[in-house]
Structure formats: C-alpha cells, structure tokens
Design a protein around this motif. Structure first.
Motif, short mmCIF file in Angstrom:
data_model
loop_
_atom_site.label_atom_id
_atom_site.label_comp_id
_atom_site.label_asym_id
_atom_site.label_seq_id
_atom_site.Cartn_x
_atom_site.Cartn_y
_atom_site.Cartn_z
N ASP A 155 4.99 2.34 1.97
CA ASP A 155 3.97 2.82 1.03
C ASP A 155 3.63 1.71 0.05
OD1 ASP A 155 2.53 3.96 -1.00
OD2 ASP A 155 4.00 5.49 -1.52
N PRO A 156 2.38 1.22 0.08
CA PRO A 156 2.05 0.09 -0.79
C PRO A 156 1.99 0.57 -2.24
CG PRO A 156 0.08 0.89 0.31
CD PRO A 156 1.21 1.72 0.82
N GLY A 157 2.86 0.09 -3.06
CA GLY A 157 2.89 0.54 -4.44
C GLY A 157 4.17 1.29 -4.72
N ALA A 158 5.17 1.13 -3.85
CA ALA A 158 6.44 1.81 -4.04
C ALA A 158 7.57 0.82 -3.78
CB ALA A 158 6.54 2.99 -3.08
N TYR A 159 8.59 0.85 -4.60
CA TYR A 159 9.68 -0.12 -4.41
C TYR A 159 11.03 0.45 -4.82
CZ TYR A 159 8.97 -1.01 -9.41
OH TYR A 159 8.85 -0.87 -10.78
N GLU A 165 9.86 -8.62 4.12
CA GLU A 165 9.24 -9.03 2.85
C GLU A 165 10.19 -8.89 1.67
OE1 GLU A 165 7.99 -7.09 5.13
OE2 GLU A 165 5.84 -7.35 5.39
N GLY A 200 6.41 -6.16 9.09
CA GLY A 200 5.12 -5.90 8.48
C GLY A 200 4.25 -4.95 9.27
N ALA A 201 4.79 -3.80 9.63
CA ALA A 201 3.96 -2.76 10.25
C ALA A 201 4.33 -1.44 9.59
CB ALA A 201 4.21 -2.69 11.75
N THR A 227 3.51 3.39 -11.24
CA THR A 227 2.69 2.18 -11.40
C THR A 227 1.24 2.58 -11.66
OG1 THR A 227 2.23 2.11 -9.04
CG2 THR A 227 4.09 0.80 -9.80
N GLY A 228 0.40 1.59 -11.75
CA GLY A 228 -1.00 1.85 -12.01
C GLY A 228 -1.27 1.75 -13.50
N ILE A 253 1.16 6.69 -8.43
CA ILE A 253 0.18 5.73 -8.93
C ILE A 253 -0.82 6.42 -9.84
CG2 ILE A 253 -1.66 4.16 -8.22
CD1 ILE A 253 0.17 3.53 -5.82
N PHE A 305 -10.16 2.49 0.04
CA PHE A 305 -9.02 1.58 0.05
C PHE A 305 -7.89 2.12 0.95
CE2 PHE A 305 -4.76 0.87 -1.65
CZ PHE A 305 -4.66 -0.49 -1.55
N TYR A 306 -7.52 3.38 0.74
CA TYR A 306 -6.44 3.96 1.55
C TYR A 306 -6.83 4.03 3.02
CZ TYR A 306 -3.45 5.35 -2.36
OH TYR A 306 -2.61 5.35 -3.44
N PHE A 348 -6.49 0.73 4.66
CA PHE A 348 -5.08 0.52 4.95
C PHE A 348 -4.71 1.19 6.27
CE2 PHE A 348 -0.65 1.92 4.66
CZ PHE A 348 0.00 0.74 4.33
N GLU A 364 -3.34 -0.30 9.81
CA GLU A 364 -1.97 0.03 10.21
C GLU A 364 -1.88 0.98 11.40
OE1 GLU A 364 0.49 -1.61 9.15
OE2 GLU A 364 -0.55 -2.67 7.53
N CYS A 370 1.78 -4.96 -0.69
CA CYS A 370 2.92 -4.65 -1.52
C CYS A 370 4.13 -5.53 -1.23
CB CYS A 370 3.36 -3.20 -1.42
SG CYS A 370 4.54 -2.78 -2.72
N CYS A 420 5.65 -4.01 -7.88
CA CYS A 420 4.47 -3.30 -8.37
C CYS A 420 4.46 -3.17 -9.88
CB CYS A 420 4.39 -1.93 -7.74
SG CYS A 420 4.96 -1.88 -6.05
#
Ligand SMILES: Cc1cc2nc3c(=O)[nH]c(=O)nc-3n(C[C@H](O)[C@H](O)[C@H](O)COP(=O)(O)O)c2cc1C
Ligand code: SF4
Ligand code: SF4
Ligand code: SF4
Ligand code: FES
Ligand code: FES
Lengths: 595, 159
Positions: A197-201, A237, A278-279, A355-356, A429, A443-444, A447, A451, B123, B127
């Motif tokens: 999930d882009p924006g999650a860590y 990554e 990266g998938a 975030t955001g 976000i 945007f989503y 993505f 993907e 990402c 973030c």
C-alpha cells in the motif's frame, strides 16, 4: 556498571535519512570528549512513530523528548544533561496549541496511543537480542515449548480474538487450525512483509524496530502447526529492515532460539529471507507464494487456501507482520487481557501510518474502536496550515474515502467496511480542501493499471477503461454518462475479477462518486476543478486591482508569458501559459488568481 | 561451443553456486546480479540460463514482471522520486517534473554523461517525510521543488 543516563536515538528509516546516525556518533564522541562515557549508555532504537518531527532523541530517566535534533546539538545534550543534569529546553517538542515546550507525557501525539505491536519500537536496540529478551522477549516461545500443547496455543489465539492485520481480518486461530489439521511431510510458515500500500510503512517500522517479535511468533506457529521452515517475504525496497532482520536471525540462532533443537526441546525451526521485487500484487497471498517459488507473481484461484495447499503444494500459514508481532504478547499477557482491548468484533490495537495533510505524520497505534476524529485531530494534531478536512482514505488503493460526517464512528473491521472502505493494512491518508477527489481516484486507478498482473480480463481491461474515463474527466472532456459507465465497470470488476486487487480496484472511484458526486459533476458540467489540481481546468489570471506591478511573477514564469510594467500592471497570456503555478506562488499580494 | 561469457565477480559466482539447487532461487539470484551490474544485462540472463539450466524465456518472464528489475543500464546516480499516495498529495509529481526539466531527460532515459536517471517509485516507506526523493540509497525528505537543483548539483560535482 550502572549508567546514570540512557540516550535513545531513533534509527528508523525516516530519522536515519535526516542524519540520525551522525547524531548517534556525535553523542558518543561528545560523551568521550567530556569524560562521561561511563555515565551514559547511548542506544540506537527503532522508530518512535513521530517521524514528522524527526530526528528524535529521548533521554532517560528524565524522559526528555527532543525533536528535530541536529548532529550539532549532540554536544549540548551531553554537556547539559549528562554532565550537569539539566534538560536542553530548546529541543523539547513544542505544540502549536501550547505556549511552552512540553514533556513527553503531555504530547498529544502519544496520549491516546496504546502500544502492543510497537511495544519495543523506540525502546530497545533492535540489533541486540539481549534487549529484546530483557523486555520479556522469547518468554512466550519458552512458555509455549515448555508448557503448552499446540491445541492450547490455538485456543489462546481463539480466546484473544486476534484477526489478520494484512487487510482481510481473517481470524488467525482458524487459519492455524486448518493447517494443523492437514497431514503433510512438510508445512511452511510465511511472514508477509511485502507492504505494498503506497503510503503505509507500519510493517517496515516494526521489522526495523523489533525484528525478534516476528521471529518469535513464527517459531511459535511452526511448533503449533507442525512446520520446521519459515520464510519472510520482504520488499527489496526496505534495505534497513532486511539488514536488521538478518542480524536478528543470526543472533536468535546463536542463542539457540532458532535452528535445530530449540531450547533443548527437540523442536527445530528455521527462517529464510526472500526478497520481493516491486510488485504490489505479490502482497496477495497466492501471488506471494508464486513469487517465493521464483515465478511471476500471479494469483491463483482459492480454494484451496494456502493453509491447506500453499508453497510447493504444502500447507502454508501466511500472516502479516503486525499480526505476528501481536502473538508473543498474547501468550505472555494472556488471551483474556488482549480480548479486553478493542470492540466486540475486533480485538486489540491497530497500527496506522498517518500521513497526508495532518500536522503530525507518523505511526500511531490505537485500540480498535478509537474514532478517526481522535486519530486525525487529537493524535495527528489536525490539518496542516489550518486547512479544511476533506476526507481520510483507509485501505489504500483497495479502500475508500471517509468523510467528515463519519469521523466519529469507532473504527473496526466491520464499521469501516460498512462505510464503503476497509481496514486495509493500516495506511491512513488525510486529504484537505486542496486535494481533488477526481484526481485522487485517477491516481489510485493509475496505480492499479500499473500493478494489475494481467491474468484476468475484468481487471486488466477494467482498470484501463476506468482510468481512461477518469483521465477524460480530469481533462474536462467527460460526460455525465461517463459516471454511469464508471459505476457499471466498477461493479462488474468487483464481481468478476480473480483476486483482491481487481475486486477492490474500483473502490476509491466508487466511494468518491458516492460521496463527492458534486465534484465530478463540476469537472464535467462546469469544466472546473475547485481544488485547482486538474491542470487542464485551471486558468491563471492577474487581478488588476491587487497587482502592484512588481514584476516578480513575470521573472518566475518559465515560458515568459506574463508581461506588463509598473503603470500598466501585469497580464498573463493564457494561450502560452503551461499552468505551472509559479506566478501564483510567487505573488506576495495575492494578485494572481487561480480559477 | 565456447561463447564469450560475461564476467561475474567471485562473490556473484559463489552466490549463484550457493543458491543453485535451492527451490525458488531465481528472484534472489536476479537481485544479486542486479546488485553487481546495476541492471540485468542480456548476457547475464543468458549465462544464468546456462548455469541454472533454466529457459531464457522463463528468466525474462520473471525479469519483466517485476518493476524492481531493470533491463537497461540506469545512470550512476539513480534518482527515485516517490509517487506513493502520501508523496503524490504533497507534490511528488512536481519533483519529477523539476528533475526532468533540469536534466533534460524523460521516462527511463539516462543523461548523456551517464550520471543520472530518474525513476518514479511507489512508496519507499518514509511517508512521514513526504514528499521524498532518493538518490541511490540516500533519502531526501520534506522536499520542495526549489531544493531539487541543489541536490542534482551536489551529485554532479562528485562526477
Ligand atoms: C492486492 C492485495 C495486496 C495485498 N497486500 C498485502 C500486503 O502488502 N501485506 C499483507 O500483509 N497482506 C496483504 N494482502 C493480504 C494477503 O493476501 C493476506 O490476506 C494476508 O497476508 C494474510 O495475513 P493476515 O491474516 O495476518 O492478515 C494483500 C491482498 C491483496 C488482494
Ligand atoms: S484481478 Fe488483476 S491482479 Fe488479480 S489476478 Fe486478475 S489481473 Fe491479476
Ligand atoms: S507578482 Fe503579483 S503584484 Fe507583482 S506583478 Fe505579478 S501579479 Fe502583480
Ligand atoms: S502558471 Fe506558470 S506558465 Fe502560466 S503564467 Fe504562471 S508562471 Fe507562467
Ligand atoms: S523514523 Fe524516527 S520517529 Fe519514525
Ligand atoms: S508515499 Fe512516498 S514514501 Fe511512502
């Protein structure tokens, strides 16, 4: 030797990138130079969660919490705090709403948090197994191996009510029971650390800050279901997390907590690291297993579920990093203790990557049942720059947007689904009035186009069609029929796509069409983007009454399309303007208007 | 038939040797190859096909499926601009546009001096510092467009 002070330096990725390592080295050098190196222990920990204000340094026992520390500050911290016993007040956290710099227990960001998963992050040195052990680490494994039968473990998980934190919320005990019930010469245990999930860590920080918690839990699972082999599938990554995990695995083996004949009980279990490449789709469990097998990461239809038939055809338990990190605590503190936290259907806590457009971006862990308002406005400190809240996205590209009127809903798996979103893995976000809902949907969807693995046509073709329609609308070429088409294709994809990616890809679009229909209609009918994000719909012009003729905008314009002089005032030649927005940002008199 | 073989370092050779017989080894080996060459040269894929007795088509099938693997040589300094959600909302696209316009490259191109290439990535897990740009493994966070020229200049002067 007893130390008088302990200094904890954040060694999470966020702070490391802002030179935390230099701070760490400077602290050590200063302690030596000032002759106090025997009085203070300096430790590099995992993420404190308060990444926005990093690098973070915390001093014990005074609990001084220093934010935005620079390497140059190191000497002062040692000289003042260790030598003289005085806090360095100028480095303490300062809240916009309070006048004075404040102590950690008064920081709003931490007040409503409750830490189970992140219990050791920002507390211990993740590269030293002794520190994990000193905080009850491996006590759960010891307890399980010495006094519990596999069925007891499953019973404890059942009573605890733990559900998977990777998104779907499947009861963990049930998965384990399925796998345990299958006869097989080999079974596997897998940790899903693909965090796509882009924006999650959250998962990254958990592994970076407390890798042993995952190793301990996977070993417990191995014992419970009857497996001797585990894999951690982690994003390439995340180099720091991989490094810390390698160190932790090595130390656990050296201590006899992993490998052959663990703790002399005759039980053997080992873990190997496998890298993602990266998938996003490889976060889906069947695709992930394909990837571990060295193949293209394409999902396969379930059932059979991996718990019964997974890696190389053998029963395989896959759990998410956060799910794993809960398990040792459930065993040591007891399932009843855990079950008291949270809501009726969702027990324990949830970690969110907040975030955001919030003031305090960072990692937050709250009991299930906390409201989004508490997370965003109390913990997160509200919206940046006093802007107006517009919505919060949970569940990333698979989720939906939650608007103001639902902010007081206590969050759990069920309530978020009822709101047309989902828990997801924990990305949260926040968007404000400057974010365009059509653009965010585009945007989503972009993505998801990137993907989609391409295996099934509802997703391969559907994501492309929806994306094309959204692009059309953001360009001001859409029609009202396009909205119907979007909904139709979206619903078809939800029904027909093979895996979760395609089934959920329409969610952000469908949710915004439902909650922000007026914004879509504005783009289509009025050819207008109220947030000013859709470049094709924005027109810049200069308000003659406000312009004082300073010429700054003209000097900034990359295509020289602003002209005028002091007396004439300035004007924009709209036919040449590339809508870069430089003039808008440059003008100090708000004379450039964006419409 | 003696074909001129691409040179693998000793470490890479022993890595391949170590992983050769492990099931599901291909992706791990490709990571190691990319670490050595900064991308996966065709000759390397061909050599792997021989060393692992695996069809070249299978190897390329995997390489092209995963975004992380590159089949062309990137710049010496790989700029990765994050376009994850948090970074996108905070102006990640602006960083890419700025870097592309300074360097005069687009998409997967490399600058003529071979120094720079730009990737949009999804990402990088920082973030909290959005928007984020990485050069190699070095992370730059909370950026504005105006800081991009400075960062590029820094690496340019290193050559
Ligand atoms: C498209 C897609 C992406 C996913 N990404 C992740 C991920 O990044 N991390 C994760 O733990 N689970 C992810 N999942 C969920 C996994 O398939 C699986 O349900 C989960 O790892 C099970 O662990 P849990 O029961 O502990 O949640 C994803 C699912 C789908 C459909
Ligand atoms: S839904 Fe999409 S990602 Fe999933 S199998 Fe189909 S094409 Fe692949
Ligand atoms: S910067 Fe503003 S005030 Fe100055 S010339 Fe431009 S529009 Fe007028
Ligand atoms: S938006 Fe950019 S191109 Fe257009 S007038 Fe302003 S500075 Fe010039
Ligand atoms: S990385 Fe330091 S607080 Fe999160
Ligand atoms: S969205 Fe950019 S680092 Fe996560």
């Amino acid at each position: 030797m007893a130390y008088k002070n302990f200094i904890l330096v954040c060694g999470g990725t966020g702070c490391e990138s802002s030179r935390a390592d230099d701070i760490y080295k400077e602290l050590i050098a200063s302690a030596e130079a000032l002759g106090v190196k025997d009085d203070v222990q300096i430790v590099k920990t995992g993420c404190f969660g308060f990444c926005e204000k990093g690098p973070i340094v915390k001093v014990l026992p005074s609990e001084s919490f220093y934010v935005e520390v620079k390497p140059e500050d190191a000497r002062e911290i040692i000289a003042e705090q260790v030598v003289k016993g005085r806090e360095v007040t100028r480095l303490l956290y300062k809240d916009d709403r309070q006048k004075d710099r404040i102590k950690v227990e008064d920081i709003q960001f931490y007040q409503k948090q409750f830490r189970i998963v992140l219990r050791n992050c920002g507390v211990i040195n993740p590269e030293n197994i002794d520190e994990y052990i000193a905080r009850d680490g491996y006590a759960a494994l010891e307890k399980v191996l010495s006094s519990m039968k596999p069925d007891d473990v499953i019973e404890q998980l059942k009573v605890s009510g733990l559900r998977g934190r990777g998104g779907a919320g499947f009861p963990t005990w049930r998965k384990w029971m399925f796998s345990k019930g299958v006869q097989s010469d080999q079974k596997y245990v897998v940790c899903n650390a693909d965090e796509g999930d882009p924006g999650a860590y959250m998962d990254r920080s958990t592994i970076e800050g407390d890798p042993h918690s995952v190793i301990e839990a996977m070993t417990i699972c191995g014992y419970t279901v009857g497996s001797t082999k585990g894999f951690v599938y982690i994003r390439a990554e995340y180099p720091l997390a991989i490094e810390r995990l390698k160190i932790a695995l090595k130390q656990a083996r050296e201590y006899g907590l992993l490998g052959d004949d663990i703790l002399g009980t005759g039980f053997s279990f080992d873990i190997e690291i496998r890298l993602g490449a990266g998938a996003f789709v490889c976060g889906e469990e069947t695709a992930l297993l394909q990837s571990i097998e060295g193949n293209r990461g394409m999902p396969i239809p379930r059932p059979p579920f991996p718990a019964v038939k997974g890696l190389w055809g053998k029963p395989t338990i896959i759990n998410n990093v956060e799910t794993w990190a809960n398990i040792p605590v459930i065993i040591t503190k007891g399932a009843d203790w855990f079950a008291k936290i949270g809501t009726e259907t969702s027990k324990g806590t949830k970690v969110f990557a907040l975030t955001g457009k919030v003031n305090n971006s960072g990692l937050v862990e709250v009991p299930m049942g906390t409201t989004l308002r508490e997370i965003i406005f109390d913990i997160g400190g509200g919206i940046k720059g006093g802007k107006k809240f517009k919505g919060a996205q949970t569940g990333g590209p698979s989720g939906g947007i939650i608007t103001e009127e639902f902010l007081d809903t206590p969050i759990d798996y069920e309530s978020l689904t009822a709101l047309g979103s989902m828990m997801g893995s924990g990305g949260l976000i926040v968007m404000d009035e400057d974010d365009c809902m059509v653009d965010v949907s585009r945007f989503y969807m972009e993505f998801c186009v990137d993907e989609s693995c391409g295996k099934c046509s509802p997703c391969r073709i559907g994501t492309n069609q929806m994306h094309a329609l959204l692009v059309k609308i953001t360009k001001g070429q859409g029609t009202l029929e396009d909205l119907e088409k979007l909904e139709k294709i979206g619903l078809a994809m939800k029904k027909a796509a093979l895996c979760g990616l395609g089934q959920t890809a329409p969610n952000p679009t469908l949710a915004t069409i439902k909650r922000f229909r007026d914004e879509y209609v504005e783009h289509i009918v009025d050819r207008k983007c109220r947030a000013g994000k859709c470049k094709d719909l924005v027109v810049y012009s200069i308000d003659k009454d406000k312009c004082i003729g300073c010429g700054l905008c003209a000097r900034k314009c990359p295509v020289n399309c602003i002209s005028g002089d002091k007396t004439q005032k300035f004007t924009i030649d709209a036919s040449k303007c590339i809508k870069c927005g430089e003039c808008f940002k440059a003008c100090k008199f708000s004379a450039v208007v964006k419409k | 038939m003696a074909v001129a073989q691409i040179e693998f370092s000793k470490e890479l050779q022993s890595f391949v040797e170590e992983w050769k017989d492990k099931p599901g080894n291909l992706i791990m080996i490709l990571h190691r190859v990319q670490q050595e060459f900064s991308y996966i040269p065709r000759e390397a894929a061909e050599r792997l096909s021989r060393d692992l007795s695996m069809p070249l088509a299978k190897i390329y099938g995997v390489i092209t499926f995963y975004h992380y693997f590159k089949t062309t040589k990137p710049g010496k300094y790989r700029m990765s601009v994050c376009l994850g959600t948090a970074c996108y909302l905070k102006g990640g696209q602006g960083l890419i546009d700025e870097a592309e316009s300074i360097l005069g490259i687009k998409g997967h191109e490399v600058t003529d001096d071979g120094l720079f290439s730009i990737d949009a990535v999804r990402c990088v897990g920082c973030c909290g510092l959005a928007p984020v740009l990485m050069v190699g493994d070095e992370v730059y966070g909370k950026l504005t467009k105006d800081q991009v020229p400075e960062i590029i200049a820094k690496y340019k002067s290193l050559g």
